[in-house]
Design a protein around this motif. Structure first.
Motif, PDB file in Angstrom:
ATOM      1  N   ILE A 101       1.142  -0.907   0.264  1.00 29.91           N
ATOM      2  CA  ILE A 101      -0.504  -0.461  -0.419  1.00 29.91           C
ATOM      3  C   ILE A 101       0.693   1.389  -0.308  1.00 29.91           C
ATOM      4  O   ILE A 101       0.623   1.989  -0.481  1.00 29.91           O
ATOM      5  CB  ILE A 101      -0.740   0.032   1.231  1.00 29.91           C
ATOM      6  N   ILE A 102       2.043   1.084   0.838  1.00 30.24           N
ATOM      7  CA  ILE A 102       3.182   2.307   1.129  1.00 30.24           C
ATOM      8  C   ILE A 102       3.371   2.507  -0.216  1.00 30.24           C
ATOM      9  O   ILE A 102       3.480   3.844  -0.307  1.00 30.24           O
ATOM     10  CB  ILE A 102       3.683   2.539   2.202  1.00 30.24           C
ATOM     11  N   THR A 103       3.829   1.481  -0.549  1.00 32.42           N
ATOM     12  CA  THR A 103       5.290   1.856  -2.010  1.00 32.42           C
ATOM     13  C   THR A 103       4.056   2.050  -3.647  1.00 32.42           C
ATOM     14  O   THR A 103       4.300   2.785  -4.711  1.00 32.42           O
ATOM     15  CB  THR A 103       5.705   0.890  -2.512  1.00 32.42           C
ATOM     16  N   LEU A 104       2.860   1.646  -2.981  1.00 29.11           N
ATOM     17  CA  LEU A 104       1.654   1.792  -4.925  1.00 29.11           C
ATOM     18  C   LEU A 104       0.866   3.133  -4.426  1.00 29.11           C
ATOM     19  O   LEU A 104       0.478   3.224  -5.487  1.00 29.11           O
ATOM     20  CB  LEU A 104       0.693   0.409  -4.254  1.00 29.11           C
ATOM     21  N   ALA A 105       0.684   3.360  -3.199  1.00 32.60           N
ATOM     22  CA  ALA A 105      -0.378   4.162  -3.264  1.00 32.60           C
ATOM     23  C   ALA A 105       0.488   5.646  -4.255  1.00 32.60           C
ATOM     24  O   ALA A 105      -1.177   6.095  -5.035  1.00 32.60           O
ATOM     25  CB  ALA A 105      -0.758   4.797  -2.161  1.00 32.60           C
ATOM     26  N   PRO A 106       1.505   5.749  -3.716  1.00 34.43           N
ATOM     27  CA  PRO A 106       1.578   7.237  -5.190  1.00 34.43           C
ATOM     28  C   PRO A 106       1.751   6.616  -6.688  1.00 34.43           C
ATOM     29  O   PRO A 106       1.274   7.978  -7.043  1.00 34.43           O
ATOM     30  CB  PRO A 106       2.949   7.283  -4.464  1.00 34.43           C
ATOM     31  N   VAL A 107       1.630   5.982  -6.600  1.00 37.85           N
ATOM     32  CA  VAL A 107       1.839   5.305  -8.260  1.00 37.85           C
ATOM     33  C   VAL A 107       0.054   5.350  -8.872  1.00 37.85           C
ATOM     34  O   VAL A 107      -0.381   6.260  -9.459  1.00 37.85           O
ATOM     35  CB  VAL A 107       2.423   3.860  -8.369  1.00 37.85           C
ATOM     36  N   PHE A 108      -0.948   4.838  -7.926  1.00 39.05           N
ATOM     37  CA  PHE A 108      -1.733   4.725  -8.191  1.00 39.05           C
ATOM     38  C   PHE A 108      -2.765   6.142  -8.031  1.00 39.05           C
ATOM     39  O   PHE A 108      -3.397   6.802  -8.235  1.00 39.05           O
ATOM     40  CB  PHE A 108      -2.986   3.823  -6.814  1.00 39.05           C
ATOM     41  N   ALA A 109      -2.427   7.369  -6.745  1.00 34.91           N
ATOM     42  CA  ALA A 109      -2.277   8.712  -7.409  1.00 34.91           C
ATOM     43  C   ALA A 109      -2.529   9.062  -7.955  1.00 34.91           C
ATOM     44  O   ALA A 109      -3.096  10.171  -8.758  1.00 34.91           O
ATOM     45  CB  ALA A 109      -2.004   8.970  -5.515  1.00 34.91           C
ATOM     46  N   ALA A 110      -1.009   8.460  -8.873  1.00 41.83           N
ATOM     47  CA  ALA A 110      -0.687   9.486 -10.223  1.00 41.83           C
ATOM     48  C   ALA A 110      -1.388   9.540 -10.932  1.00 41.83           C
ATOM     49  O   ALA A 110      -2.174   9.948 -11.377  1.00 41.83           O
ATOM     50  CB  ALA A 110       0.952   9.537  -9.795  1.00 41.83           C
ATOM     51  N   ILE A 111      -1.282   8.033 -11.427  1.00 36.59           N
ATOM     52  CA  ILE A 111      -2.385   7.104 -12.079  1.00 36.59           C
ATOM     53  C   ILE A 111      -4.235   8.597 -11.857  1.00 36.59           C
ATOM     54  O   ILE A 111      -4.218   8.829 -13.023  1.00 36.59           O
ATOM     55  CB  ILE A 111      -2.724   5.954 -12.190  1.00 36.59           C
ATOM     56  N   TRP A 112      -4.581   8.242 -10.972  1.00 35.93           N
ATOM     57  CA  TRP A 112      -6.016   8.889 -10.601  1.00 35.93           C
ATOM     58  C   TRP A 112      -5.335  10.344 -11.176  1.00 35.93           C
ATOM     59  O   TRP A 112      -7.112  10.803 -11.833  1.00 35.93           O
ATOM     60  CB  TRP A 112      -6.101   8.380  -9.167  1.00 35.93           C
ATOM     61  N   THR A 113      -4.394  10.924 -10.856  1.00 42.26           N
ATOM     62  CA  THR A 113      -4.562  11.913 -10.891  1.00 42.26           C
ATOM     63  C   THR A 113      -4.019  12.686 -12.638  1.00 42.26           C
ATOM     64  O   THR A 113      -5.242  13.784 -13.113  1.00 42.26           O
ATOM     65  CB  THR A 113      -2.895  13.139 -10.106  1.00 42.26           C
ATOM     66  N   ARG A 114      -3.393  11.907 -13.045  1.00 37.92           N
ATOM     67  CA  ARG A 114      -3.107  12.057 -14.687  1.00 37.92           C
ATOM     68  C   ARG A 114      -4.431  11.952 -15.833  1.00 37.92           C
ATOM     69  O   ARG A 114      -4.600  12.869 -16.000  1.00 37.92           O
ATOM     70  CB  ARG A 114      -2.377  11.095 -14.833  1.00 37.92           C
ATOM     71  N   LEU A 115      -4.978  10.636 -15.140  1.00 45.13           N
ATOM     72  CA  LEU A 115      -6.319  10.391 -15.333  1.00 45.13           C
ATOM     73  C   LEU A 115      -7.610  11.745 -15.111  1.00 45.13           C
ATOM     74  O   LEU A 115      -7.886  11.970 -16.543  1.00 45.13           O
ATOM     75  CB  LEU A 115      -6.792   8.980 -15.002  1.00 45.13           C
ATOM     76  N   GLY A 116      -7.840  12.477 -14.530  1.00 41.96           N
ATOM     77  CA  GLY A 116      -8.368  13.091 -13.623  1.00 41.96           C
ATOM     78  C   GLY A 116      -7.953  14.237 -14.779  1.00 41.96           C
ATOM     79  O   GLY A 116      -9.221  14.775 -14.829  1.00 41.96           O
ATOM     80  N   ARG A 117      -7.480  14.607 -15.337  1.00 42.37           N
ATOM     81  CA  ARG A 117      -6.779  15.998 -16.061  1.00 42.37           C
ATOM     82  C   ARG A 117      -6.960  15.910 -17.595  1.00 42.37           C
ATOM     83  O   ARG A 117      -7.358  17.226 -18.048  1.00 42.37           O
ATOM     84  CB  ARG A 117      -5.652  16.594 -15.403  1.00 42.37           C
ATOM     85  N   ALA A 118      -7.209  14.091 -17.975  1.00 46.09           N
ATOM     86  CA  ALA A 118      -7.405  14.696 -19.038  1.00 46.09           C
ATOM     87  C   ALA A 118      -8.676  13.681 -19.464  1.00 46.09           C
ATOM     88  O   ALA A 118      -9.679  13.369 -20.124  1.00 46.09           O
ATOM     89  CB  ALA A 118      -6.313  13.127 -19.925  1.00 46.09           C
ATOM     90  N   GLY A 119      -9.465  14.122 -18.269  1.00 46.83           N
ATOM     91  CA  GLY A 119     -11.323  13.612 -18.031  1.00 46.83           C
ATOM     92  C   GLY A 119     -11.052  12.374 -18.229  1.00 46.83           C
ATOM     93  O   GLY A 119     -12.229  11.677 -18.714  1.00 46.83           O
ATOM     94  N   ARG A 120     -10.776  11.564 -17.811  1.00 45.55           N
ATOM     95  CA  ARG A 120     -10.910   9.751 -18.124  1.00 45.55           C
ATOM     96  C   ARG A 120     -10.102   9.002 -16.848  1.00 45.55           C
ATOM     97  O   ARG A 120     -10.486   7.542 -16.800  1.00 45.55           O
ATOM     98  CB  ARG A 120      -9.550   9.051 -18.886  1.00 45.55           C
ATOM     99  N   GLU A 121     -10.435   9.371 -15.585  1.00 45.66           N
ATOM    100  CA  GLU A 121     -10.763   8.647 -14.343  1.00 45.66           C
ATOM    101  C   GLU A 121     -11.767   8.007 -13.795  1.00 45.66           C
ATOM    102  O   GLU A 121     -11.914   8.190 -14.336  1.00 45.66           O
ATOM    103  CB  GLU A 121     -10.143   9.666 -13.606  1.00 45.66           C
ATOM    104  N   PRO A 122     -11.124   7.061 -14.106  1.00 45.02           N
ATOM    105  CA  PRO A 122     -12.564   6.256 -13.312  1.00 45.02           C
ATOM    106  C   PRO A 122     -13.005   6.290 -12.255  1.00 45.02           C
ATOM    107  O   PRO A 122     -12.713   7.095 -11.377  1.00 45.02           O
ATOM    108  CB  PRO A 122     -11.964   4.334 -13.326  1.00 45.02           C
TER     109      PRO A 122
END
Length: 535
Positions: free
Chosen positions: A348-369
């Protein structure tokens, strides 16, 4: 670096000129450390609970799983009561503080009531009493500390999901260190040393919360201070009557923790009553947009029992499987089985920043699940985790530890799609007068999952049961989770429409508006946390 809160977040629960740290209110990081130590104590104790029952009190596996299931269910039922008392009387601040005191007393009690191996009697009753204090304390603390995080931000603040991801990393930092410290002390030095370390962890969380509570500013104060200070009975204030009621709750929990059947009935009754009340309120009192959001929140809540029933095999059947059927020897040292429970929070500690970055990047592109879509992914991943173990287990001999690690990795990815998103969704989709109740209902669903987890764990054990029984049960529940997850992916677009995400910042929404002073409130909350009338 410290800076003023950006204009986009004006209207949050902290003043507009409050200092921030890495772009977030500093109160978030105070709550981060307080929750870190509380989770250190909880997950550390949980890591050795079943092993303590089977190795010290010499319980058979099935009754040990029953106690574990009843206990973990109760720690998620009581937040319903704690959330209600916080919404109406205490406020999240006082509730969190009271909960920390109860939990600390419970852990320390577990540390001092140990008797010789196999001797039960008063020592076992003292053990149950310690669990009861933790149950009641968790009821006061667990839902309300998450509410405090949510109240730091406006509902349309883009930092909210990121804040909960940061907060969730605090949870998992404590959850990572706890099983290592408590597990090694408990299994190799002495059980009382493990429980004592858990108590010290909770005490440190209390210290952090008390010393730095000023960083919350006005967030989390009592919604009705005049009612809280009134003295209706024998010169005792309502506040102290609530705390005395907590002690009565300890007595009730002491009895319930040994009564799995009663706990199951209580779960059904509590679920029907709570969901019924929420539905009645939504239909009878809320405008359409708020009503739709409550329906969407209830859909997410309905998925929680299945997810946690599978995920929470960690502390029960999977813990025992790791102890008995996994090759744990590394460089000549046999790793205590409880230490493996740190693998999940490590991921969780190691992957949380990865998931947060993925959600943020997808959100900026209007494609966040959407949140429902993320839940569907989480269910599929948690089911897949069990197949990693069942496919990797050899026909004979011990299972290589790498397959247990792989299971935990998939379950951690599932958790990141589920739990922080659920916490954020409850605060985002509810109305102010029901925020604590909705958060409590989320934990009630988690309680149902923990109860089901106990039943699943019992299905893996019993007289004559072996590794084959465990793997067979794991395979079945894995397929169920994957199938339901696929259905949720199909339904996700329809549920997302009920969330009305495009109107979260609208001034005519029930949670938007001004506080009682005519100033922007915390996401539509006045300074006491009450819902502001529209107009």
């Amino acid at each position: 670096m410290a800076s003023a809160i950006p204009k986009a977040s004006r209207g949050s629960g902290v003043p507009a000129d409050a200092k921030t740290f890495f772009g977030h209110p500093r109160g978030l990081f105070m709550l981060f450390f307080a929750e870190l130590w509380e989770r250190f104590s909880f997950y550390g104790m949980r890591a050795i609970l079943v092993l303590y029952l089977t190795k010290h009190f010499l319980f058979a596996e099935q009754p040990a799983y029953a106690i574990y299931g009843a206990y973990t269910s109760l720690v998620y039922i009581t937040p319903i009561i704690g959330g209600y008392l916080s919404d109406r009387f205490l406020g999240p601040r006082k509730a969190v503080l009271a909960g920390g005191v109860f939990i600390t007393l419970g852990h320390l009690l577990l540390a001092v009531v140990e008797a010789p191996q196999g001797v039960q009697g008063s020592a076992l009753n003292g053990f149950y009493l310690g669990l009861a204090f933790i149950i009641v304390g968790t009821g006061f603390l667990k839902a309300n500390i998450s509410v405090l995080v949510g109240q730091l931000y406006a509902r349309d603040d883009m930092r909210r999901d990121g804040a909960f991801s940061i907060f969730y990393m605090g949870i998992n930092t404590g959850a990572f260190v706890g099983p290592i410290a408590v597990g090694i002390l408990g299994e190799t030095v002495g059980w009382s040393y493990g429980f004592g370390a858990a108590g010290i962890g909770m005490a440190l969380g209390l210290v952090v919360f008390v010393l730095f509570r000023r960083e919350l500013y006005d967030v989390g104060e009592s919604p009705a201070p005049e009612k809280l200070a009134s003295k209706p009975i024998a010169g005792l204030s309502v506040e102290w009557l609530i705390y005395l009621g907590g002690l009565a709750g300890v007595a009730v929990s002491w009895w319930l923790v040994r009564s799995q059947g009663v706990v199951g009935t209580a779960l059904i009754v509590a679920s029907l009553a709570t969901v019924g009340y929420i539905l009645w309120t939504a239909v009878a009192k809320l405008p359409r947009v708020d009503r739709d959001r409550i329906f969407a929140a209830l859909f997410l809540i309905a998925l929680a029992p299945l997810f946690w029933a599978l995920f929470e095999q960690t502390g029960s059947s999977l813990n025992v499987y790791t102890d008995q059927s996994v090759d744990r020897v590394v460089f000549g040292w046999s790793i205590p089985a409880s230490v493996f429970q740190s693998v999940n929070p490590f991921f969780i500690i190691t992957l949380a920043p990865v998931f947060a970055a993925i959600w943020t990047r997808l959100g900026r592109a209007g494609r966040e699940p959407s949140a429902p879509f993320k839940f569907g992914i989480g269910l599929i991943l948690v089911g897949a985790g069990f197949f990693a173990l069942t496919l990797g287990a050899p026909a004979q001999g011990l299972t290589p530890a790498i397959f247990v690690v792989l299971l935990y990795m998939l379950h951690s990815m599932a958790e990141l799609c589920f739990s922080p998103i659920g916490l954020s969704s409850m605060t985002r989709l509810s109305v102010p007068s029901m925020t604590g109740l909705m958060m409590g209902t989320w934990f009630l669903a988690t309680a149902g999952g923990n109860f089901l987890a106990g039943l699943i764990a019992q299905a893996t054990g019993g007289e004559g049961a072996g590794v084959e029984r465990v793997l067979e049960v794991y395979g079945r529940i894995g397929w169920v989770a994957i199938g339901i997850g696929a259905v949720v992916l199909v339904l996700a677009p329809f549920v997302t429409r009920l969330m009305h995400l495009d109107q979260l910042g609208s001034v005519d929404h029930a949670m938007a508006g001004q506080n009682e002073l005519g100033e922007p409130g915390a996401a539509g909350l006045d300074t006491r946390g009450e819902q502001v009338p529209r107009g």
